[in-house]
Design a protein around this motif. Structure first.
Motif, PDB file in Angstrom:
ATOM      1  N   GLU A 282       0.827  -1.214   0.000  1.00 31.18           N
ATOM      2  CA  GLU A 282       0.000   0.000   0.000  1.00 31.18           C
ATOM      3  C   GLU A 282       0.859   1.261   0.000  1.00 31.18           C
ATOM      4  OE1 GLU A 282      -0.416  -2.483   2.087  1.00 31.18           O
ATOM      5  OE2 GLU A 282      -2.500  -3.195   1.987  1.00 31.18           O
ATOM      6  N   GLY A 283       1.971   1.226   0.737  1.00 27.02           N
ATOM      7  CA  GLY A 283       2.843   2.401   0.779  1.00 27.02           C
ATOM      8  C   GLY A 283       3.394   2.752  -0.596  1.00 27.02           C
ATOM      9  N   THR A 290       0.631   9.635  -5.527  1.00 30.14           N
ATOM     10  CA  THR A 290       1.003  11.020  -5.230  1.00 30.14           C
ATOM     11  C   THR A 290       1.861  11.610  -6.350  1.00 30.14           C
ATOM     12  OG1 THR A 290       0.951  10.521  -2.855  1.00 30.14           O
ATOM     13  CG2 THR A 290       2.098  12.515  -3.542  1.00 30.14           C
ATOM     14  N   ARG A 291       2.814  10.829  -6.855  1.00 30.60           N
ATOM     15  CA  ARG A 291       3.678  11.321  -7.937  1.00 30.60           C
ATOM     16  C   ARG A 291       2.868  11.590  -9.208  1.00 30.60           C
ATOM     17  NH1 ARG A 291       7.229   7.161  -6.239  1.00 30.60           N
ATOM     18  NH2 ARG A 291       6.682   5.936  -8.084  1.00 30.60           N
ATOM     19  N   LEU A 308      -6.724   3.001   0.365  1.00 32.98           N
ATOM     20  CA  LEU A 308      -5.484   2.494   0.940  1.00 32.98           C
ATOM     21  C   LEU A 308      -5.494   2.666   2.452  1.00 32.98           C
ATOM     22  CD1 LEU A 308      -2.908   3.906  -1.649  1.00 32.98           C
ATOM     23  CD2 LEU A 308      -3.886   1.607  -1.551  1.00 32.98           C
ATOM     24  N   ALA A 309      -5.141   1.622   3.163  1.00 35.64           N
ATOM     25  CA  ALA A 309      -5.078   1.665   4.628  1.00 35.64           C
ATOM     26  C   ALA A 309      -3.618   1.767   5.051  1.00 35.64           C
ATOM     27  CB  ALA A 309      -5.738   0.430   5.228  1.00 35.64           C
ATOM     28  N   ARG A 315      -1.277  11.513   8.198  1.00 35.22           N
ATOM     29  CA  ARG A 315      -0.487  12.101   7.121  1.00 35.22           C
ATOM     30  C   ARG A 315      -1.155  11.864   5.768  1.00 35.22           C
ATOM     31  NH1 ARG A 315       5.783  10.595   6.846  1.00 35.22           N
ATOM     32  NH2 ARG A 315       5.651  11.716   8.856  1.00 35.22           N
ATOM     33  N   GLN A 316      -1.743  10.705   5.624  1.00 38.83           N
ATOM     34  CA  GLN A 316      -2.460  10.387   4.377  1.00 38.83           C
ATOM     35  C   GLN A 316      -3.641  11.338   4.182  1.00 38.83           C
ATOM     36  OE1 GLN A 316      -4.016   6.424   4.329  1.00 38.83           O
ATOM     37  NE2 GLN A 316      -4.599   6.481   2.165  1.00 38.83           N
ATOM     38  N   LEU A 317      -4.382  11.599   5.265  1.00 39.55           N
ATOM     39  CA  LEU A 317      -5.513  12.519   5.177  1.00 39.55           C
ATOM     40  C   LEU A 317      -5.037  13.935   4.863  1.00 39.55           C
ATOM     41  CD1 LEU A 317      -8.503  13.176   5.535  1.00 39.55           C
ATOM     42  CD2 LEU A 317      -8.126  13.352   8.005  1.00 39.55           C
TER      43      LEU A 317
END
Length: 431
Positions: A282-283, A290-291, A308-309, A315-317
């Motif tokens: 997921e990372g 993002t890219r 994605l969990a 930070r994701q939010l």
């Protein structure tokens, strides 16, 4: 002119002298053969002999020229046989096109003996044998073609490969084509190899063949692009199979082998992100999304980002909220934010984001997410409304049907299943 008169005068004098000699000395000639005798004057006999010699000479010369010219009996017979072979070949081809395989094969084989191109007859006869499901005769016809001309080995192998492809025998076809490729790597050979590899599902082999197909122009550009996309998609899906701890590494390595231009393909990129999530990376999927979103906005990838969990959910939010500045009207972005807020158990913010997503553009997913959240919060009626809206968005709306009123609805629900009222109290006390 003077020379002409002189020659005419000499000829006249010689003629007169000869006539005078014949009259003065006629001579005598007797030819006896068995009981037959021929008597004549000497001069007449010599004249007849001279005429006979000239006639024999002319006859012999004519026969010699006939024997040495294309108009001989032998050439005429050969030409007749070839004309007949051509007619048989034409009829055999017509029969093949019409689907009369038995008649076609018979005529092609008969015409091969005196045909100007017997290899062609045998190859077409082999095709007819294939249609008749007669593999033994098909091999015999192919061997006959090879005996006629050893230089036709490529054509024989190509024919055998084509027939094997039609029969679904992709291994045999590929074996023939690999043998041909060592002698003639033509566009036709590459096209047939492509079909064989597709039939075998050999995507690795097809990936190696793609540059050759492009260089030769063996396929139209659109078909080649479609084939290249499908090939790399299948390779990615194959790499995502359960291989233990090496699955994610194998998947990323396969992605690096995808041509850079094709890595920009939206459908392929989205599928790769899904596969990364599937194998537990997921990372990596989040970093890639993002890219990509920095270069071009893709609502489908935004939706996937919300699924994605990640361990660092806050930070994701925050990352997703940073996109609101430029894309604050995208319903997929609000749906993504609602899911991320719900994962962080920020229910009030999640509800607000889901509502804003529906306001920006109602979707089935957003209605379902908000309905689920409201149902868990105890707002059953409002949740039902959103679920109903989501069902309507799925496709064709439900037909108009009469529904029970409030009084009639009470009779439909058993007392022990009612949520409120006297029945509900009894159910609660019973529990």
């Amino acid at each position: 002119m003077r020379g002409f008169f002189l020659l005419a005068l000499i000829a006249l004098l010689l003629g007169v002298g000869l006539v005078a000699m014949i009259e003065s000395e006629p001579g005598y000639l007797l030819i006896a053969f068995g009981e037959y005798t021929v008597e004549s004057s000497l001069w007449v006999g010599l004249l007849l002999i001279a005429v006979l010699v000239l006639v024999l000479y002319a006859v012999i010369g004519t026969l010699a020229r006939l024997l040495a010219s294309p108009g001989t009996v032998r050439f005429w017979a050969t030409s007749r046989q070839r004309r007949q072979a051509a007619r048989l070949t034409n009829r055999g081809l017509i029969g093949y096109i019409e689907g009369d395989w038995q008649k076609s094969r018979r005529q092609l084989q008969r015409g091969a003996k005196h045909s100007a191109s017997p290899v062609f007859n045998h190859l077409m006869a082999a095709r007819a044998s294939f249609q008749l499901d007669d593999p033994d005769q098909m091999r015999s016809d192919l061997e006959a073609a090879l005996r006629e001309d050893i230089q036709a080995a490529v054509a024989v192998d190509l024919t055998q490969a084509e027939l094997a492809l039609q029969g679904g025998k992709f291994d045999r076809a590929l074996t023939c084509l690999e043998r041909v490729a060592r002698r003639s790597n033509s566009p036709q050979v590459s096209r047939l190899r492509c079909k064989a590899l597709l039939g075998l599902g050999d995507w690795e082999g097809l990936a190696e063949l793609l540059p050759t197909l492009r260089r030769q122009g063996a396929l139209p550009d659109k078909e080649l692009a479609r084939l290249e996309r499908e090939c790399h998609l299948r390779l990615l899906e194959g790499a995502a199979l359960d291989l233990g701890d090496d699955t994610a590494a194998s998947l990323k390595l396969t992605w690096r082998r995808v041509p850079p231009a094709l890595q920009q393909d939206e459908a392929l990129l989205r599928r790769y992100v899904e596969l990364l999530e599937k194998v537990g990376a997921e990372g990596e999927a989040a970093k890639l999304i993002t890219r990509v979103l920095k270069k071009r906005w893709d609502p489908a990838l935004v939706n996937r980002y919300g699924r994605l969990a990640l361990e660092k959910g806050r930070r994701q939010l925050s990352q997703a909220e940073s996109w609101l500045g430029k894309h604050g009207d995208d319903p997929e972005l609000f749906l993504c934010l609602g899911r991320l807020a719900a994962r962080g158990q920020d229910w009030q913010r999640a509800r607000q984001y889901f509502e804003r997503s529906i306001q920006a553009g109602p979707t089935e997913e957003a209605c379902a997410e908000l309905g689920r959240l409201l149902l868990a919060s105890g707002e059953h009626n409002l949740a039902a409304q959103y679920f109903n809206t989501g069902i309507t968005l799925q496709g064709e709306a439900l037909p108009e049907l009469p529904l029970p009123d409030a009084v009639g609805a009470e009779d439909l629900v058993p007392e022990d299943r009612r949520l409120d009222g006297e029945g509900g109290d009894r159910a609660g006390r019973g529990a």
